[in-house]
Write a protein that holds these residues in place. Structure first.
Motif, mmCIF file in Angstrom:
data_model
loop_
_atom_site.group_PDB
_atom_site.id
_atom_site.type_symbol
_atom_site.label_atom_id
_atom_site.label_comp_id
_atom_site.label_asym_id
_atom_site.label_seq_id
_atom_site.Cartn_x
_atom_site.Cartn_y
_atom_site.Cartn_z
ATOM 1 N N LYS A 37 33.795 84.242 -5.212
ATOM 2 C CA LYS A 37 34.801 84.844 -6.084
ATOM 3 C C LYS A 37 36.202 84.584 -5.562
ATOM 4 C CE LYS A 37 31.673 88.580 -7.269
ATOM 5 N NZ LYS A 37 31.404 89.999 -7.169
ATOM 6 N N GLY A 38 36.349 83.654 -4.648
ATOM 7 C CA GLY A 38 37.635 83.408 -3.997
ATOM 8 C C GLY A 38 38.744 83.047 -4.962
ATOM 9 N N LEU A 39 38.485 82.152 -5.890
ATOM 10 C CA LEU A 39 39.515 81.749 -6.850
ATOM 11 C C LEU A 39 39.905 82.909 -7.760
ATOM 12 C CD1 LEU A 39 38.376 78.179 -7.924
ATOM 13 C CD2 LEU A 39 40.418 78.787 -6.658
ATOM 14 N N ALA A 40 38.943 83.702 -8.169
ATOM 15 C CA ALA A 40 39.234 84.840 -9.041
ATOM 16 C C ALA A 40 40.072 85.880 -8.306
ATOM 17 C CB ALA A 40 37.940 85.466 -9.541
ATOM 18 N N THR A 42 42.061 85.284 -5.766
ATOM 19 C CA THR A 42 43.385 84.682 -5.594
ATOM 20 C C THR A 42 44.205 84.801 -6.864
ATOM 21 O OG1 THR A 42 42.444 83.120 -4.010
ATOM 22 C CG2 THR A 42 44.579 82.552 -4.954
ATOM 23 N N ALA A 43 43.604 84.539 -8.004
ATOM 24 C CA ALA A 43 44.309 84.662 -9.283
ATOM 25 C C ALA A 43 44.760 86.091 -9.518
ATOM 26 C CB ALA A 43 43.410 84.197 -10.430
ATOM 27 N N LEU A 44 43.909 87.042 -9.201
ATOM 28 C CA LEU A 44 44.258 88.449 -9.386
ATOM 29 C C LEU A 44 45.423 88.851 -8.495
ATOM 30 C CD1 LEU A 44 43.661 91.191 -10.675
ATOM 31 C CD2 LEU A 44 42.000 91.586 -8.858
ATOM 32 N N VAL A 45 45.379 88.475 -7.225
ATOM 33 C CA VAL A 45 46.460 88.827 -6.291
ATOM 34 C C VAL A 45 47.766 88.168 -6.724
ATOM 35 C CG1 VAL A 45 47.267 88.528 -3.913
ATOM 36 C CG2 VAL A 45 44.926 89.281 -4.353
ATOM 37 N N LEU A 46 47.712 86.895 -7.091
ATOM 38 C CA LEU A 46 48.936 86.208 -7.532
ATOM 39 C C LEU A 46 49.465 86.802 -8.833
ATOM 40 C CD1 LEU A 46 48.010 82.514 -6.704
ATOM 41 C CD2 LEU A 46 49.737 83.916 -5.579
ATOM 42 N N GLY A 47 48.573 87.217 -9.728
ATOM 43 C CA GLY A 47 49.011 87.863 -10.963
ATOM 44 C C GLY A 47 49.713 89.176 -10.690
ATOM 45 N N ILE A 48 49.179 89.959 -9.755
ATOM 46 C CA ILE A 48 49.828 91.219 -9.392
ATOM 47 C C ILE A 48 51.201 90.945 -8.790
ATOM 48 C CG2 ILE A 48 49.699 93.180 -7.792
ATOM 49 C CD1 ILE A 48 46.634 93.102 -8.218
ATOM 50 N N LEU A 49 51.291 89.964 -7.907
ATOM 51 C CA LEU A 49 52.588 89.608 -7.316
ATOM 52 C C LEU A 49 53.570 89.119 -8.374
ATOM 53 C CD1 LEU A 49 51.452 87.820 -4.036
ATOM 54 C CD2 LEU A 49 52.575 90.046 -4.240
ATOM 55 N N PHE A 70 45.027 79.238 -11.082
ATOM 56 C CA PHE A 70 43.829 79.674 -10.365
ATOM 57 C C PHE A 70 42.891 80.457 -11.278
ATOM 58 C CE2 PHE A 70 46.343 79.002 -6.427
ATOM 59 C CZ PHE A 70 45.430 78.230 -5.737
ATOM 60 N N GLY A 71 43.455 81.269 -12.159
ATOM 61 C CA GLY A 71 42.624 82.053 -13.074
ATOM 62 C C GLY A 71 41.851 81.182 -14.045
ATOM 63 N N LEU A 72 42.497 80.162 -14.581
ATOM 64 C CA LEU A 72 41.810 79.271 -15.517
ATOM 65 C C LEU A 72 40.724 78.451 -14.823
ATOM 66 C CD1 LEU A 72 44.801 78.085 -17.735
ATOM 67 C CD2 LEU A 72 42.999 79.737 -18.311
ATOM 68 N N VAL A 73 41.001 78.013 -13.598
ATOM 69 C CA VAL A 73 39.984 77.275 -12.842
ATOM 70 C C VAL A 73 38.802 78.197 -12.532
ATOM 71 C CG1 VAL A 73 39.493 76.126 -10.648
ATOM 72 C CG2 VAL A 73 41.594 75.594 -11.882
ATOM 73 N N ALA A 89 39.287 87.060 -12.784
ATOM 74 C CA ALA A 89 39.966 85.842 -13.226
ATOM 75 C C ALA A 89 40.739 86.101 -14.516
ATOM 76 C CB ALA A 89 38.957 84.713 -13.426
ATOM 77 N N ILE A 90 40.121 86.809 -15.461
ATOM 78 C CA ILE A 90 40.799 87.123 -16.726
ATOM 79 C C ILE A 90 42.005 88.009 -16.469
ATOM 80 C CG2 ILE A 90 40.557 88.386 -18.896
ATOM 81 C CD1 ILE A 90 37.618 87.393 -18.936
ATOM 82 N N THR A 91 41.849 89.011 -15.604
ATOM 83 C CA THR A 91 42.966 89.893 -15.277
ATOM 84 C C THR A 91 44.086 89.110 -14.597
ATOM 85 O OG1 THR A 91 41.409 91.713 -15.015
ATOM 86 C CG2 THR A 91 43.605 92.019 -14.093
#
Length: 161
Positions: A37-40, A42-49, A70-73, A89-91
């Motif tokens: 779930k690493g990419l998901a 990462t996408a979540l953390v970057l989205g929050i930032l 990252f979320g789309l990947v 990933a969606i979030t």
């Protein structure tokens, strides 16, 4: 005739599994390996930032774009069954898009404020002045006066006698 069974393998007592751990006709035990779930994440953390720092522009654009990528990947990998964390990933994608939208809105508002306050004229004046310090200072005085007139504020305090 001996009352003991012949030497060799004895059948298991009733109620115990046979050697190998399975009863006849029972399917083999199978456990799915955990999916990454690493990419998901990462996408979540970057989205929050991105949402938290959209007003800094760099944070909104940079974190938002990477959260979206990252979320789309991660979503593509979850749909193909190679990874987990579809919800994260969606979030991450949604938060990344919100961060990008926030950064774009701040950019538009900031640029329009800059143009309305005479900032574009100030930069044009400084470019025309070249390296002549007195002309640059005159451009700055003109811009300060324009800001004072437009917003009814005093940028530099008047000298006191």
């Amino acid at each position: 005739m001996s009352q003991y069974p012949p030497p060799g393998q004895y059948p298991p007592p009733p109620g115990y599994p046979p050697p190998g751990g399975q009863y006849p006709g029972q399917p083999a035990y199978w456990q799915e390996s955990p999916k990454g779930k690493g990419l998901a994440i990462t996408a979540l953390v970057l989205g929050i930032l991105a949402v938290l720092s959209f007003w800094t522009l760099v944070g909104g654009y940079l974190f938002g774009a990477f959260a979206l990528i990252f979320g789309l990947v991660a979503l593509a990998k979850t749909r193909s069954g190679r990874a987990g964390g579809a919800g994260m990933a969606i979030t991450g994608v949604i938060l990344g898009v919100l961060g990008l939208i926030g950064a774009i809105v701040v950019t538009i508002i900031g640029y329009s404020f800059f143009v309305d306050s005479g900032g574009k004229d100030f930069f044009d004046c400084v470019n025309r002045a070249g390296s002549d310090q007195s002309k640059i200072e005159q451009c700055e005085r003109d811009w300060n006066q324009r800001l004072e007139d437009k917003f009814s504020i005093t940028l530099t305090p008047a000298p006191t006698p």
